[in-house]
Design an enzyme around this catalytic site. Structure first.
Site, mmCIF file in Angstrom:
data_model
loop_
_atom_site.group_PDB
_atom_site.id
_atom_site.type_symbol
_atom_site.label_atom_id
_atom_site.label_comp_id
_atom_site.label_asym_id
_atom_site.label_seq_id
_atom_site.Cartn_x
_atom_site.Cartn_y
_atom_site.Cartn_z
ATOM 1 N N GLU A 99 6.002 53.553 54.026
ATOM 2 C CA GLU A 99 4.042 53.538 53.802
ATOM 3 C C GLU A 99 4.677 52.744 52.679
ATOM 4 O O GLU A 99 5.809 53.488 51.813
ATOM 5 C CB GLU A 99 3.128 53.675 53.557
ATOM 6 C CG GLU A 99 2.353 53.329 53.149
ATOM 7 C CD GLU A 99 1.319 55.215 53.269
ATOM 8 O OE1 GLU A 99 1.623 56.066 53.788
ATOM 9 O OE2 GLU A 99 0.243 54.648 52.754
ATOM 10 N N ARG A 111 12.068 65.342 62.132
ATOM 11 C CA ARG A 111 12.264 65.203 60.660
ATOM 12 C C ARG A 111 13.526 65.490 60.544
ATOM 13 O O ARG A 111 13.237 66.731 60.679
ATOM 14 C CB ARG A 111 10.581 64.989 59.622
ATOM 15 C CG ARG A 111 10.547 65.905 59.366
ATOM 16 C CD ARG A 111 9.097 66.419 58.227
ATOM 17 N NE ARG A 111 8.560 64.982 58.760
ATOM 18 C CZ ARG A 111 7.786 64.022 57.672
ATOM 19 N NH1 ARG A 111 8.396 64.226 56.306
ATOM 20 N NH2 ARG A 111 7.300 62.206 58.252
ATOM 21 N N LYS A 171 6.887 62.353 49.434
ATOM 22 C CA LYS A 171 6.811 61.324 48.889
ATOM 23 C C LYS A 171 5.394 61.461 47.848
ATOM 24 O O LYS A 171 5.317 61.366 46.192
ATOM 25 C CB LYS A 171 6.462 60.291 49.085
ATOM 26 C CG LYS A 171 7.408 59.075 49.702
ATOM 27 C CD LYS A 171 6.843 57.889 50.733
ATOM 28 C CE LYS A 171 6.516 57.859 51.432
ATOM 29 N NZ LYS A 171 6.510 56.892 52.025
HETATM 30 P P1 ATP Z 1 6.823 61.118 53.391
HETATM 31 O O1 ATP Z 1 6.033 62.543 53.717
HETATM 32 O O2 ATP Z 1 7.561 61.596 52.560
HETATM 33 O O3 ATP Z 1 5.380 60.553 52.427
HETATM 34 P P2 ATP Z 1 5.707 60.399 55.769
HETATM 35 O O4 ATP Z 1 6.107 59.591 57.219
HETATM 36 O O5 ATP Z 1 4.270 59.868 54.935
HETATM 37 O O6 ATP Z 1 6.939 60.310 54.468
HETATM 38 P P3 ATP Z 1 6.862 57.008 55.701
HETATM 39 O O7 ATP Z 1 6.597 55.787 54.740
HETATM 40 O O8 ATP Z 1 5.131 56.492 56.414
HETATM 41 O O9 ATP Z 1 7.064 58.240 55.253
HETATM 42 O O10 ATP Z 1 7.926 56.455 56.428
HETATM 43 C C1 ATP Z 1 8.484 56.066 57.160
HETATM 44 C C2 ATP Z 1 9.487 56.443 58.720
HETATM 45 O O11 ATP Z 1 10.473 57.196 58.540
HETATM 46 C C3 ATP Z 1 7.830 56.491 59.325
HETATM 47 O O12 ATP Z 1 8.785 56.654 60.402
HETATM 48 C C4 ATP Z 1 8.996 58.276 59.319
HETATM 49 O O13 ATP Z 1 8.725 58.716 60.646
HETATM 50 C C5 ATP Z 1 10.589 58.570 59.005
HETATM 51 N N1 ATP Z 1 10.120 59.751 57.715
HETATM 52 C C6 ATP Z 1 9.889 60.321 56.795
HETATM 53 N N2 ATP Z 1 10.571 60.940 56.361
HETATM 54 C C7 ATP Z 1 10.950 61.627 57.293
HETATM 55 C C8 ATP Z 1 12.045 62.399 57.171
HETATM 56 N N3 ATP Z 1 12.139 63.582 56.706
HETATM 57 N N4 ATP Z 1 12.967 62.410 58.398
HETATM 58 C C9 ATP Z 1 13.090 61.828 59.254
HETATM 59 N N5 ATP Z 1 11.984 60.685 58.939
HETATM 60 C C10 ATP Z 1 11.854 60.392 58.452
HETATM 61 MG MG MG Z 2 3.161 58.558 55.356
#
Ligand code: ATP
Ligand code: MG
Length: 568
Positions: free
Chosen positions: A37, A263, A273
């Site tokens: 995202e 994760r 983020k």
């Molecule tokens: P955040 O909570 O840091 O904002 P998010 O999951 O909302 O993370 P996205 O941009 O939606 O962030 O993530 C893109 C991809 O990266 C998704 O498939 C998510 O599952 C993966 N991802 C995000 N954080 C992690 C992590 N700490 N370890 C492994 N994969 C991750």
């Molecule tokens: Mg997200």
């Protein structure tokens, strides 16, 4: 693949893929996607997901798409889109011509929503967000059906179109899937799939005032792109029935398989983020690329190599249960990589002036020094030696404790690549007692740093020649947080209380050997005895700025050694 499903599985995800290849569920196709995202910069957790998705595609001769999951217009930004592309490329992955945006599917998603309504599987609901929440029930109590649940298909089609046309205020109506308000899985209790939100979208502008929810947009985006394996993090496990429900109900051609993995959590680090953005916006760090940040851009600026990050992601593997990875492992990976390829140089971080009394005033000698003993191809460089040099202040003590093997009055040490020197005098500030300079004599018979009579010294110091050295600023870092798990806080506090006030230390009077005069931003070196350093973008003409990537002390290797010792 010649023999589908015969690749030795590296993890449970590959075991599932092998099974699918054997049964031919998707023919012989393996097609993954990385779906960020664009609401912030990528971090090391994303690197794990990138390595996994692109890595699996590569291992199976398949494809991996980059897809921006941009269904939430209020938090997204082009700046983030650009940084994400840069970071994925820098990590060494290529989406070729497969760059997609969920927002490109807004029209298709709208059509899918219409289809759901026509199937009697979605309805327009007039409950407020608070009421929807109230009606949803809890884990122990079933939900209550919305009074709008049984609207006719015609009425729903009419209202949904008018939602789209902007006839209703934000938040006044939603489109909901009609599933089961008494399902034990809360995600199945008539989830909202469209909301009204007047917000300018970074790509579609003001074309839309209704936006699809993630749970609806994601499976269908996967289906549209023909994704076979939709790999996501564990918190989506409970959403999988809903993921499947949309695809089954709509009868899409490609029903991707959602697979969840744990994760990455890293010690002394926050990863979400939202939290990283708070650090940036509140000014606790200098930006998303502050070298203390766990962002890809921060790690890059700090001096991490893409190879070391990929190696790290490989070593941590993928699992089904959440755990915390020791940040020392990440540091170990970059140390190992740079040990192989970083040129060695001498840099003095806290200079102490040394005058060599018996060395001819105007003489300069140029010594050959190996660039990298780990790399036979690396060759040698020239380092100048002269009467006035600088050594590390901590390498001299006037009244040394017992096991101090460096310089002190009457003691002899080796200057790396140069000569043995012996301290003969100490000059101090009369008032403060501060040591201003020390005087030494050198032994001409020890040229290159080796004594012809076999005389041994215990200490070896690095040094620079005063008239040849270049000025530098050096930034030393500690972890950004003092606690292994920064999220662990007392009631009423947030993670910011665990910020480390000493995470950045700036040394402005450093001196580095002249071979660094052509060093460019991003170049990495090992400063003898001080660690690995990278030239920062803040460097100016006449003042190099270095970030310390890591010190030489490898706490990970030490832990491993101790563990091995215990097992013997
Ligand atoms: P955040 O909570 O840091 O904002 P998010 O999951 O909302 O993370 P996205 O941009 O939606 O962030 O993530 C893109 C991809 O990266 C998704 O498939 C998510 O599952 C993966 N991802 C995000 N954080 C992690 C992590 N700490 N370890 C492994 N994969 C991750
Ligand atoms: Mg997200």
């Amino acid at each position: 693949m010649s023999n589908p499903g015969e690749k030795t599985p590296a993890n449970f995800i590959e075991t599932i893929i092998n099974e699918d290849l054997k049964t031919g569920r998707y023919g012989n196709r393996v097609h993954t996607r990385f779906p960020p995202e664009p609401n912030g910069y990528l971090h090391i957790g994303h690197a794990k997901s990138i390595c996994l998705n692109f890595g699996i595609a590569k291992a199976y001769n398949g494809l991996c798409n980059l897809r921006f999951d941009d269904t939430n217009p209020s938090k997204e930004d082009v700046e983030y889109v650009e940084s994400i592309m840069e970071d994925v490329r820098w990590l060494g992955f290529d989406w070729e011509d497969r760059l997609y945006y969920a927002s490109d599917y807004f029209e298709q998603l709208y059509q899918y929503a219409l289809k759901l309504i026509k199937l009697g599987k979605a309805y327009v609901c007039d409950l407020s967000p608070e009421e929807i929440k109230e009606y949803r029930g809890t884990l122990t109590q079933p939900g209550k059906e919305s009074p709008y649940r049984n609207r006719s298909i015609e009425e729903n089609l009419d209202l949904f179109e008018r939602m789209k046309n902007g006839e209703f205020p934000d938040g006044s109506r939603t489109l909901r899937a009609k599933i089961d308000m008494s399902s034990p899985n809360l995600n199945m209790r008539d989830p909202v799939i469209y909301r009204i939100q007047r917000a300018k979208h970074h790509r579609t502008g003001n074309t839309w005032c209704i936006y699809p929810m993630y749970d609806f947009a994601h499976p269908l985006s996967d289906a549209i792109e023909g994704i076979t394996h939709s790999i996501c993090t564990l918190e989506f496990e409970d959403h999988r029935p809903l993921y499947d429900w949309f695809l089954d109900t709509l009868g899409v051609e490609c029903h991707s398989r959602q697979i969840e993995f744990a994760r990455l959590n890293l010690s002394y680090t926050v990863m979400s983020k939202r939290k990283l953005r708070a650090l940036v916006e509140k000014g606790y760090v200098s930006g998303w690329d502050d070298p203390r940040m766990p962002t890809i851009s921060g790690l890059r600026r700090r001096g991490y190599t893409p190879e070391s990050i990929r190696d790290f992601c490989e070593r941590i593997g993928v699992a089904k249960t959440n755990s915390m990875v020791d940040i020392a492992l990440l540091e170990h990976c970059v140390r190992e990589d740079l040990n192989r390829r970083a040129p060695r140089v001498m840099a003095v971080l806290n200079p102490l002036k040394v005058v060599i009394d018996n060395y001819p005033d105007d003489q300069v000698e140029w010594f050959d020094a190996v660039i990298n003993p780990e790399d036979p191809e690396s060759g040698t460089r020239k380092i100048p030696f002269s009467k006035v040099i600088y050594i590390e202040r901590e390498d001299f003590q006037e009244n040394p404790p017992k096991k101090f093997y460096r310089l002190s009055p009457g003691k002899e040490i080796r200057l790396q690549h140069a000569y043995y020197i012996k301290c003969v005098d100490v000059v101090k500030d009369q008032q403060t007692g501060e040591i201003l300079e020390i005087h030494c004599t050198y032994d001409p018979e020890t040229r290159g740093g080796w004594s012809s009579d076999g005389r041994k010294v215990k200490g070896t110091s690095h040094w620079v020649s005063a008239s040849h050295a270049l000025k530098a600023e050096v930034r030393l870092y500690e972890h950004l947080f003092t606690k292994e798990n920064p999220e662990e806080v007392e009631e009423g506090q947030d993670f910011l209380v665990n910020l480390n006030p000493n995470s950045l230390k700036v040394l402005t009077d450093c001196l580095v050997e002249p071979s660094l005069k052509d060093a460019k931003v991003g170049d990495r070196f090992q400063f003898l005895r001080q660690g690995y350093f990278c030239v920062d973008k803040d460097s100016k003409d006449g003042m190099l700025v270095f970030n310390r990537i890591v010190s030489l002390k490898d706490s990970w290797a030490k832990i491993q050694k101790n563990e091995a010792g215990k097992q013997e």
